[in-house]
Design a protein around this motif. Structure first.
Motif, PDB file in Angstrom:
ATOM      1  N   ASN A 101       0.886  -1.190  -0.252  1.00 11.83           N
ATOM      2  CA  ASN A 101       0.181  -0.096   0.364  1.00 11.83           C
ATOM      3  C   ASN A 101       0.771   1.198   0.213  1.00 11.83           C
ATOM      4  O   ASN A 101       1.275   1.446   1.444  1.00 11.83           O
ATOM      5  N   ASN A 102       1.093   1.593  -1.091  1.00  6.45           N
ATOM      6  CA  ASN A 102       2.030   3.391  -1.582  1.00  6.45           C
ATOM      7  C   ASN A 102       1.437   4.258  -1.902  1.00  6.45           C
ATOM      8  O   ASN A 102       2.303   4.949  -1.290  1.00  6.45           O
ATOM      9  N   VAL A 103       0.376   4.253  -2.485  1.00  7.17           N
ATOM     10  CA  VAL A 103      -0.184   5.608  -2.910  1.00  7.17           C
ATOM     11  C   VAL A 103      -0.144   6.628  -1.405  1.00  7.17           C
ATOM     12  O   VAL A 103      -0.794   5.854  -0.284  1.00  7.17           O
ATOM     13  N   GLY A 104      -0.358   7.842  -2.070  1.00  7.47           N
ATOM     14  CA  GLY A 104      -0.542   8.320  -0.939  1.00  7.47           C
ATOM     15  C   GLY A 104      -0.243  10.271  -0.997  1.00  7.47           C
ATOM     16  O   GLY A 104      -0.157   9.849  -2.137  1.00  7.47           O
ATOM     17  N   ILE A 105      -1.005  10.936  -0.616  1.00  2.67           N
ATOM     18  CA  ILE A 105      -1.016  12.625  -0.598  1.00  2.67           C
ATOM     19  C   ILE A 105      -0.846  13.453   0.222  1.00  2.67           C
ATOM     20  O   ILE A 105      -0.894  12.572   1.017  1.00  2.67           O
ATOM     21  N   SER A 106       0.164  14.618  -0.088  1.00  2.00           N
ATOM     22  CA  SER A 106       0.295  15.311   1.350  1.00  2.00           C
ATOM     23  C   SER A 106      -0.393  16.106   1.353  1.00  2.00           C
ATOM     24  O   SER A 106       0.513  17.729   2.524  1.00  2.00           O
ATOM     25  N   SER A 129      -8.280   3.823   1.731  1.00  2.00           N
ATOM     26  CA  SER A 129      -6.731   2.632   0.488  1.00  2.00           C
ATOM     27  C   SER A 129      -6.524   1.159   1.044  1.00  2.00           C
ATOM     28  O   SER A 129      -6.514   0.095   0.435  1.00  2.00           O
ATOM     29  N   ALA A 130      -5.776   1.414   2.170  1.00  2.00           N
ATOM     30  CA  ALA A 130      -5.093   1.109   2.385  1.00  2.00           C
ATOM     31  C   ALA A 130      -6.119  -0.361   3.337  1.00  2.00           C
ATOM     32  O   ALA A 130      -5.431  -1.633   3.211  1.00  2.00           O
ATOM     33  N   MET A 131      -6.740  -0.171   4.374  1.00  2.00           N
ATOM     34  CA  MET A 131      -7.552  -0.797   4.383  1.00  2.00           C
ATOM     35  C   MET A 131      -8.749  -1.322   3.371  1.00  2.00           C
ATOM     36  O   MET A 131      -8.985  -3.050   3.727  1.00  2.00           O
ATOM     37  N   SER A 148       2.631 -11.955   2.287  1.00  2.00           N
ATOM     38  CA  SER A 148       2.590 -10.225   3.175  1.00  2.00           C
ATOM     39  C   SER A 148       2.392  -8.757   2.536  1.00  2.00           C
ATOM     40  O   SER A 148       2.298  -8.611   1.294  1.00  2.00           O
ATOM     41  N   ILE A 149       1.854  -8.142   3.179  1.00  2.00           N
ATOM     42  CA  ILE A 149       1.214  -7.011   3.141  1.00  2.00           C
ATOM     43  C   ILE A 149       2.198  -6.072   4.233  1.00  2.00           C
ATOM     44  O   ILE A 149       2.649  -5.807   4.955  1.00  2.00           O
ATOM     45  N   VAL A 150       2.643  -4.732   2.978  1.00  2.00           N
ATOM     46  CA  VAL A 150       3.697  -3.464   3.390  1.00  2.00           C
ATOM     47  C   VAL A 150       3.296  -2.082   3.034  1.00  2.00           C
ATOM     48  O   VAL A 150       2.390  -2.405   2.172  1.00  2.00           O
ATOM     49  N   ASN A 151       2.854  -1.598   4.089  1.00  2.00           N
ATOM     50  CA  ASN A 151       2.535  -0.412   4.202  1.00  2.00           C
ATOM     51  C   ASN A 151       3.099   0.410   4.622  1.00  2.00           C
ATOM     52  O   ASN A 151       4.428   0.692   5.158  1.00  2.00           O
TER      53      ASN A 151
END
Length: 273
Positions: A101-106, A129-131, A148-151
């Motif tokens: 789960n890489n997507v993100g805004i700031s 989105s990650a959930m 494997s899940i990596v946030n």
């Protein structure tokens, strides 16, 4: 660090999904770097992005290097799209082993700038989105014995960063991973979090003031910035069987900057003794 040239094939036969897998502008963003490294290790990688051309650029890079990747375009804040991403990955490869789960805004930054819509947008993109992705990924992973899940969080979720919505959303990603680690460890699913800090990416170069790079280099214990490949290597380790006994952790990849106290940091910057 330079783009890796040698891989061990430690993810051969596995399937990964990386959200935010495209790159905006010149250079390599974290999503693209993560996807390239996972593919280099042998995984078939589902590239999720809102913009097809950005994801296609990542796919081209992977395919040209002999890897496997496929593009999935949609909105990670939409439950039906998240379900579709997982179902499509399983349909194409028969399994799902890794979710990043890489997507993100700031934005927004200041309290005065945040209204309910802006707050909800940051929380939706960075956390909801990650959930949603995890909710659909877990059954698919359970079907083949685990995964494997990596946030991808941020040191802004570890230390105050001056961004009223971004920091809390990134802190919550680590808490989400811990809960998944506990709830689904007996299903063979591990969940961990990487917290990048002082990483130079195309997005960072766009939003940071011109003197920020010099300041970041001066204040960090290693005296340099990291890049997207540093994050990708950390993700690849946590996602691999080499980390089979590691779950629920928060791994800062920040050159040690979160370990330096404010007085010491001031002394470094001003050369006080």
């Amino acid at each position: 660090m330079p783009e890796p040239r040698h891989y061990l094939g430690k993810m051969r036969g596995q399937t990964a999904i990386v959200t935010g897998a495209g790159t905006q502008g010149d250079g390599v963003g974290t999503g693209q770097a993560i996807a390239v490294v996972l593919a280099g290790e042998g995984a078939a990688v589902g590239l999720v992005d809102r913009e097809a051309d950005r994801a296609e650029a990542t796919r081209g890079r992977i395919v040209n290097a002999g890897g496997k990747a496929f593009v999935m375009v949609g909105d990670v804040t939409d439950n039906s799209d998240c379900q579709r991403f997982v179902e499509e990955a399983v349909a194409q490869t028969g399994r799902l082993d890794i979710l990043v789960n890489n997507v993100g805004i700031s934005t927004p930054v200041a309290l005065d700038d945040v209204d309910e819509h802006a707050w909800n947008r940051v929380i939706d993109v960075n956390l909801k989105s990650a959930m949603l992705m995890i909710r659909h990924a877990v059954p698919a992973m359970k079907a083949t014995g685990g995964g494997s899940i990596v946030n991808i969080s941020s040191i802004a979720g570890v230390r105050a960063h001056g961004s009223i919505a971004y920091g809390p959303s990134k802190a919550a990603l680590a808490a989400l991973a811990r809960e998944i680690a506990v709830l689904h460890g007996r299903d063979g699913i591990r969940a961990n979090t990487v917290a990048p800090g002082h990483i130079m990416t195309p997005h960072a170069m766009h939003v940071l003031p011109s003197d920020a790079r010099t300041l970041r280099q001066e204040i960090g214990p290693l005296g340099m910035e990291g890049d997207a490949w540093d994050i990708a290597q950390a993700v690849a380790f946590l996602a691999s069987d080499e980390a089979r006994f590691i779950t629920g952790v928060l791994l800062p990849v920040d050159g040690g900057v979160t370990e330096i106290g404010p007085i010491a940091a001031h002394m470094l910057v001003t050369n006080c003794s």
